[in-house]
Scaffold this motif. Structure first.
Motif, PDB file in Angstrom:
ATOM      1  N   UNK A  64     -27.790 -15.465  36.195  1.00  0.00           N
ATOM      2  CA  UNK A  64     -26.931 -14.968  37.273  1.00  0.00           C
ATOM      3  C   UNK A  64     -27.027 -13.466  37.550  1.00  0.00           C
ATOM      4  N   UNK A  65     -27.630 -12.707  36.651  1.00  0.00           N
ATOM      5  CA  UNK A  65     -27.732 -11.259  36.845  1.00  0.00           C
ATOM      6  C   UNK A  65     -28.972 -10.964  37.682  1.00  0.00           C
ATOM      7  N   UNK A  66     -28.770 -10.212  38.764  1.00  0.00           N
ATOM      8  CA  UNK A  66     -29.868  -9.819  39.645  1.00  0.00           C
ATOM      9  C   UNK A  66     -29.957  -8.300  39.644  1.00  0.00           C
ATOM     10  N   UNK A  67     -31.163  -7.800  39.439  1.00  0.00           N
ATOM     11  CA  UNK A  67     -31.379  -6.354  39.457  1.00  0.00           C
ATOM     12  C   UNK A  67     -32.658  -6.034  40.205  1.00  0.00           C
ATOM     13  N   UNK A  68     -32.691  -4.823  40.736  1.00  0.00           N
ATOM     14  CA  UNK A  68     -33.892  -4.304  41.387  1.00  0.00           C
ATOM     15  C   UNK A  68     -34.398  -3.178  40.499  1.00  0.00           C
ATOM     16  N   UNK A  69     -35.610  -3.313  40.020  1.00  0.00           N
ATOM     17  CA  UNK A  69     -36.179  -2.324  39.112  1.00  0.00           C
ATOM     18  C   UNK A  69     -37.327  -1.619  39.827  1.00  0.00           C
ATOM     19  N   UNK A  70     -37.163  -0.302  39.991  1.00  0.00           N
ATOM     20  CA  UNK A  70     -38.217   0.548  40.547  1.00  0.00           C
ATOM     21  C   UNK A  70     -39.091   0.974  39.379  1.00  0.00           C
ATOM     22  N   UNK A  71     -40.381   0.874  39.559  1.00  0.00           N
ATOM     23  CA  UNK A  71     -41.314   1.220  38.480  1.00  0.00           C
ATOM     24  C   UNK A  71     -42.268   2.306  38.971  1.00  0.00           C
ATOM     25  N   UNK A  72     -42.323   3.381  38.215  1.00  0.00           N
ATOM     26  CA  UNK A  72     -43.287   4.437  38.488  1.00  0.00           C
ATOM     27  C   UNK A  72     -44.492   4.198  37.593  1.00  0.00           C
ATOM     28  N   UNK A 107     -35.545  -8.725  39.653  1.00  0.00           N
ATOM     29  CA  UNK A 107     -35.498  -9.274  38.301  1.00  0.00           C
ATOM     30  C   UNK A 107     -34.210 -10.070  38.127  1.00  0.00           C
ATOM     31  N   UNK A 108     -34.310 -11.228  37.488  1.00  0.00           N
ATOM     32  CA  UNK A 108     -33.122 -12.005  37.139  1.00  0.00           C
ATOM     33  C   UNK A 108     -33.012 -12.082  35.627  1.00  0.00           C
ATOM     34  N   UNK A 109     -31.753 -12.211  35.156  1.00  0.00           N
ATOM     35  CA  UNK A 109     -31.520 -12.253  33.717  1.00  0.00           C
ATOM     36  C   UNK A 109     -30.296 -13.112  33.414  1.00  0.00           C
ATOM     37  N   UNK A 110     -30.226 -13.551  32.161  1.00  0.00           N
ATOM     38  CA  UNK A 110     -29.089 -14.379  31.724  1.00  0.00           C
ATOM     39  C   UNK A 110     -27.804 -13.557  31.655  1.00  0.00           C
ATOM     40  N   UNK A 111     -27.939 -12.298  31.205  1.00  0.00           N
ATOM     41  CA  UNK A 111     -26.792 -11.400  31.067  1.00  0.00           C
ATOM     42  C   UNK A 111     -27.333  -9.985  30.991  1.00  0.00           C
ATOM     43  N   UNK A 112     -26.452  -9.007  30.829  1.00  0.00           N
ATOM     44  CA  UNK A 112     -26.895  -7.605  30.812  1.00  0.00           C
ATOM     45  C   UNK A 112     -27.787  -7.288  29.623  1.00  0.00           C
ATOM     46  N   UNK A 113     -27.515  -7.897  28.484  1.00  0.00           N
ATOM     47  CA  UNK A 113     -28.357  -7.658  27.306  1.00  0.00           C
ATOM     48  C   UNK A 113     -29.776  -8.175  27.557  1.00  0.00           C
ATOM     49  N   UNK A 114     -29.873  -9.342  28.171  1.00  0.00           N
ATOM     50  CA  UNK A 114     -31.186  -9.894  28.510  1.00  0.00           C
ATOM     51  C   UNK A 114     -31.895  -8.988  29.521  1.00  0.00           C
TER      52      UNK A 114
END
Length: 162
Positions: A64-72, A107-114
């Motif tokens: 359920x966790x959705x994040x946008x990760x910018x990568x340099x 990026x998707x993850x199970x929780x913030x730790x993941x």
């Protein structure tokens, strides 16, 4: 490629009723099944229709966790890092971008730790200089194409009348 009014009517049906048969689409549109199939084939060949797979929910799949990760990325390593990202199952999209960073990933993850574990794995990839992460709180406008198709259809209808 130019799409005409019939193409946009077909696309709207595909978006609104994705599980309907070709025969039923033809009936709804009032065209021959062969005509509809030829249009669908052309739209696929021209890259307008890019797939027919179901839309899945990462949240319903336990992420359920959705994040946008910018990568340099270190100069000259963009392709290598891009290839490495394809091996990370939690990355569901990645784009080369301009501006702050070289790549933008969804990026998707199970929780913030993941999520933290995924980010740490990204940071350890050869060629990655740094990352910047933004966590999505709530979806405000879901993925959609119907308004765009409507706009294109309206423009096609106006130009056909002129």
């Amino acid at each position: 490629m130019a799409v005409d009014e019939l193409d946009t009517r077909i696309l709207r049906l595909l978006l609104d009723q994705p599980r309907t048969s070709v025969r039923e689409y033809a009936r709804i549109l009032g065209v021959a099944r062969g005509t509809l199939q030829a249009r669908l084939d052309r739209l696929e060949r021209d890259g307008v229709i890019t797939g027919t797979s179901p839309s899945l929910s990462p949240a319903a799949l336990g992420h359920p966790v959705l994040a946008f990760v910018h990568i340099e990325v270190t100069q000259g390593h963009l392709d290598d890092v891009g290839d490495a990202l394809a091996a990370v199952p939690e990355i569901i999209e990645a784009f080369s971008i301009t501006g702050g960073g070289d790549l933008l990933t969804r990026v998707v993850a199970r929780d913030n730790a993941h999520l933290e574990d995924v980010i740490q794995a990204l940071i350890s990839l050869p060629g990655v200089v740094r990352t910047r992460t933004e966590v999505a709180l709530r979806e405000r406008v879901p993925w959609r194409l119907s308004p765009l198709v409507e706009s294109i259809g309206s423009a096609a209808g106006r130009s056909a009348k002129n």
